[in-house]
Design an enzyme around this catalytic site. Structure first.
Site: not given
Ligand SMILES: *Cc1c(COP(=O)(O)O)cnc(C)c1O
Length: 426
Positions: A144, A239, A267
């Site tokens: 994701y 990511d 996060k």
């Molecule tokens: C949570 C998450 C996102 C998106 O971040 P948001 O702050 O919710 O937009 C993107 N990549 C990864 C791996 C994530 O866990």
């Protein structure tokens, strides 16, 4: 307030907000219970509006690695708010955070702060395309990357290698430029690069995929991503919005020793305030506006309150022994959960085992060791619902979805574990 009044709050919320929630997973879809309305939090605990307490293992889906309302972070925020909370101008607070981070992330030279993980990914993709002059982005099923159009793409049901949007409203042109493979598919990856390596701007991957359960990858697979991108002139984007500062301060880059071209953060970097970031070499970051032609901007970017909260959080986790302590606490936690799944109600949940990586943990059928989305048990959600409901009833709050991992924090101390044991076993 009674629990039925939380149902009423949810009914009211549905009148004003689609599905009653501002982010879909919060909606308890497919579960028996309706969403708890959280009134306050402290340490490892949440309290809902009827004052029922929960030991929280969602921790705002990851940012709160110190727990709720860590006293040092709270004090920092109190003083920061007295200086104002948005200037739309240069300020020393983001500078301090940037310097603090770059000193400790030796694999990148520069960083830019944005407001969310999604924004960080969106900018990273544009930067990769702008820097390489290529259009295609390769992603993996099961990772994701936020809700940017180009990432809401899954493997198509038609021809092999063809991708389609996983959300309505994503134009076909966008899915045409996103390639999708399964995680851990080394042959597919090699073939893809042989076929169209010269058109690929970047591979984007969660080096520790943690948004569809915990799909721990072989080091060899991550190395292959690095090798193929380097050879073909494509970039590698890690990511690390979940894994950054979670599995180590330097995230999976530190853990694996693999150096990507761009890293995205979110996060934990904001400690629970809205912050995202992308970081790369000075050369690559020079493509971003105002220096270069790749545009990116934000009214609230590097918000001084969020910068202060982020810095206070990161200073604490950069201290010696932080990760060892967190690791030890989570190991004890997972052992307790393991014992519960084996023993509870005559072994009713004994078909589950717990996968752990650092302070992330996730229950899965004991006969499964998934490394890709298609290796997840078909019964995942069905297995999860009774288990989630049992926990919720006993005052233990898991993220309300089978695909979400559990997050432990520094606040999940031995004392909290003793309380957890009480709640689960009596
Ligand atoms: C949570 C998450 C996102 C998106 O971040 P948001 O702050 O919710 O937009 C993107 N990549 C990864 C791996 C994530 O866990």
């Amino acid at each position: 307030m009674s629990s039925s009044s939380q149902t009423q709050l949810f009914e009211r919320a549905k009148q004003t907000v689609p599905g009653g929630v501002h982010s879909p997973v919060r909606g308890f879809k497919g579960l028996v219970s309706t969403p708890r309305f959280i009134a306050r939090a402290e340490g490892a605990h949440l309290w809902d509006v009827e004052d029922k307490s929960y030991i929280d293992f969602c921790m705002s889906f990851g940012p709160l690695i110190l727990g709720h309302r860590d006293p040092e972070v709270e004090d920092t925020l109190h003083s920061a708010i007295k200086r104002g909370w948005s200037y739309g101008a240069s300020e020393p607070y983001s500078l301090e955070l940037a310097e603090f981070l770059l000193e400790r992330l030796p694999f990148v030279d520069q960083i830019r702060f944005v407001n969310s993980g999604t924004e960080a990914v969106m900018t990273a993709l544009r930067l990769a395309r702008g820097a390489t002059g290529r259009n295609k982005i390769l992603k993996f099923n099961g990772c994701y990357h936020g809700h940017v159009d180009a990432m809401l793409i899954k493997a198509g049901s038609g021809l092999a290698g063809q991708a389609e949007a996983s959300s309505a409203g994503v134009p076909k042109g966008v899915s045409d430029d996103t390639l999708v493979l399964d995680l851990n598919d080394r042959e597919g990856l090699k073939e893809c690069f042989t076929r169209e390596g010269d058109q690929i701007a970047a591979i984007i991957i969660e080096p520790l995929p943690a948004n569809n359960g915990l799909l721990i990858q072989d080091l060899e697979f991550l190395k292959l991503c690095r090798e193929l991108t380097s050879k073909s002139g494509a970039l590698l984007i890690f990511d690390e919005v979940i894994s950054g500062f979670r599995v180590a301060f330097g995230g999976m880059v530190e853990k694996t020793g693999i150096k990507p071209d761009i890293v995205t953060y979110g996060k934990i970097i904001g400690g629970g305030l809205p912050v995202g970031a992308l970081a790369a070499s000075k050369e690559l970051m020079g493509h971003l506006a105002p220096l270069g032609p790749v545009y990116q901007a934000g009214t609230l970017s590097a918000n001084p309150l969020a910068m202060a909260g982020g810095l206070a959080t990161l200073k604490k986790i950069a201290q010696a022994d932080f990760y060892q302590t967190l690791d030890r606490q989570t190991e004890a936690l997972v052992q307790l959960l393991e014992r519960w799944t084996q023993e509870f109600d005559g072994g009713r949940f004994s078909f589950l085992r717990w996968i752990r990586m650092g302070s992330l943990f996730w229950p899965v059928r004991a006969d499964h060791d998934p490394k890709s989305l298609n290796e997840l048990p078909a019964s995942l959600s069905e297995d999860f619902t009774p288990f989630f409901e049992e926990f919720l009833k006993r005052g233990v709050y898991l993220a309300p979805n089978a695909y979400e991992v559990g997050f432990a924090s520094l606040a999940h101390t031995n004392e909290v574990l003793a309380e957890l044991e009480q709640r689960l076993f009596t």
